[in-house]
Design an enzyme around this catalytic site. Structure first.
Site, PDB file in Angstrom:
ATOM      1  N   ARG A  65       0.836  -1.210   0.000  1.00 58.38           N
ATOM      2  CA  ARG A  65       0.000   0.000   0.000  1.00 58.38           C
ATOM      3  C   ARG A  65       0.871   1.261   0.000  1.00 58.38           C
ATOM      4  O   ARG A  65       1.898   1.307   0.679  1.00 58.38           O
ATOM      5  CB  ARG A  65      -0.930  -0.002   1.219  1.00 58.38           C
ATOM      6  CG  ARG A  65      -2.022  -1.061   1.099  1.00 58.38           C
ATOM      7  CD  ARG A  65      -3.006  -1.021   2.240  1.00 58.38           C
ATOM      8  NE  ARG A  65      -3.800  -2.247   2.245  1.00 58.38           N
ATOM      9  CZ  ARG A  65      -4.890  -2.461   1.514  1.00 58.38           C
ATOM     10  NH1 ARG A  65      -5.350  -1.505   0.716  1.00 58.38           N
ATOM     11  NH2 ARG A  65      -5.530  -3.608   1.575  1.00 58.38           N
ATOM     12  N   ASN A 121       4.287   6.541 -13.860  1.00 56.05           N
ATOM     13  CA  ASN A 121       5.046   7.738 -14.227  1.00 56.05           C
ATOM     14  C   ASN A 121       6.412   7.292 -14.732  1.00 56.05           C
ATOM     15  O   ASN A 121       7.098   6.509 -14.065  1.00 56.05           O
ATOM     16  CB  ASN A 121       5.206   8.652 -13.004  1.00 56.05           C
ATOM     17  CG  ASN A 121       3.864   9.160 -12.501  1.00 56.05           C
ATOM     18  OD1 ASN A 121       2.977   9.469 -13.289  1.00 56.05           O
ATOM     19  ND2 ASN A 121       3.698   9.225 -11.196  1.00 56.05           N
ATOM     20  N   HIS A 134       7.471   1.214 -10.968  1.00 53.66           N
ATOM     21  CA  HIS A 134       6.301   0.776 -10.178  1.00 53.66           C
ATOM     22  C   HIS A 134       5.024   1.173 -10.902  1.00 53.66           C
ATOM     23  O   HIS A 134       4.960   2.214 -11.555  1.00 53.66           O
ATOM     24  CB  HIS A 134       6.323   1.360  -8.764  1.00 53.66           C
ATOM     25  CG  HIS A 134       6.510   2.844  -8.728  1.00 53.66           C
ATOM     26  ND1 HIS A 134       7.749   3.443  -8.883  1.00 53.66           N
ATOM     27  CD2 HIS A 134       5.617   3.860  -8.576  1.00 53.66           C
ATOM     28  CE1 HIS A 134       7.605   4.756  -8.811  1.00 53.66           C
ATOM     29  NE2 HIS A 134       6.314   5.035  -8.635  1.00 53.66           N
ATOM     30  N   HIS A 136       1.069   2.021 -10.346  1.00 54.98           N
ATOM     31  CA  HIS A 136       0.087   2.419  -9.324  1.00 54.98           C
ATOM     32  C   HIS A 136      -1.224   1.692  -9.618  1.00 54.98           C
ATOM     33  O   HIS A 136      -1.703   1.706 -10.759  1.00 54.98           O
ATOM     34  CB  HIS A 136      -0.179   3.918  -9.396  1.00 54.98           C
ATOM     35  CG  HIS A 136       0.986   4.781  -9.013  1.00 54.98           C
ATOM     36  ND1 HIS A 136       1.125   5.352  -7.768  1.00 54.98           N
ATOM     37  CD2 HIS A 136       2.082   5.181  -9.720  1.00 54.98           C
ATOM     38  CE1 HIS A 136       2.245   6.073  -7.722  1.00 54.98           C
ATOM     39  NE2 HIS A 136       2.828   5.982  -8.903  1.00 54.98           N
TER      40      HIS A 136
END
Ligand code: 5GP
Length: 146
Positions: A65, A121, A134, A136
């Site tokens: 998270r 991003n 990563h 999201h």
């Protein structure tokens, strides 16, 4: 002094200088990479040196998270293998990038969130803050475009 001697040793020292310059650059790059990896917060989470609320783990992926969630459910899906940005995708590592999307599907099933937003991003100018690839995962109530 013998001309041949100068040519021979002059040439040698030039090559030595070039080699030393090259070696120094290589060492500098290595030191920079090591320093960077030490500062990479996601690497620390992957190495279990920092805590995280893990929701999914496989051999190649860790998902946890987000510390500052932009939705009721905001999860970061991270490859355990280090890539700085998605610009590093190639024919050789397609599988690991595919694993990110597969993990997203598994998380959606596990948390019963069938509709979700996936965002990535790529590079600082696009908003990437943590330099470790990563994805999201956000529930549909997301409030920000990241
Ligand atoms: P980026 O802007 O690089 O695409 O996203 C980085 C995300 O990582 C941000 O949403 C930020 O809230 C999150 N983040 C930064 N540091 C930590 C941390 O130490 N733990 C967790 N769980 N999330 C973090």
């Amino acid at each position: 002094m013998n001309k041949n001697f100068v040519q021979k040793f002059g040439g040698f020292s030039r090559r030595k200088l070039i080699f030393e310059k090259f070696a120094k650059k290589k060492i500098k790059n290595k030191i920079e990479k090591m320093a960077f990896l030490r500062e990479n917060i996601f690497q620390k989470i992957i190495d279990k040196k920092l805590p995280a609320d893990v929701v999914f783990e496989s051999e190649k992926i860790l998902a946890f998270r987000d510390i500052a969630p932009k939705a009721a459910t905001h999860i970061l899906i991270v490859p355990k293998k280090f890539f700085r940005t998605a610009r590093e995708i190639s024919e050789k590592n397609l599988e690991i990038f595919g694993e990110l999307f597969l993990a997203a599907k598994k998380i959606s099933e596990k948390l019963k969130i069938p509709d979700y937003k996936l965002a990535m991003n790529v590079g600082e100018n696009a908003g990437q803050v943590v330099p470790h690839v990563h994805l999201h995962f956000l529930s549909p109530d997301f409030q920000s475009n990241l």
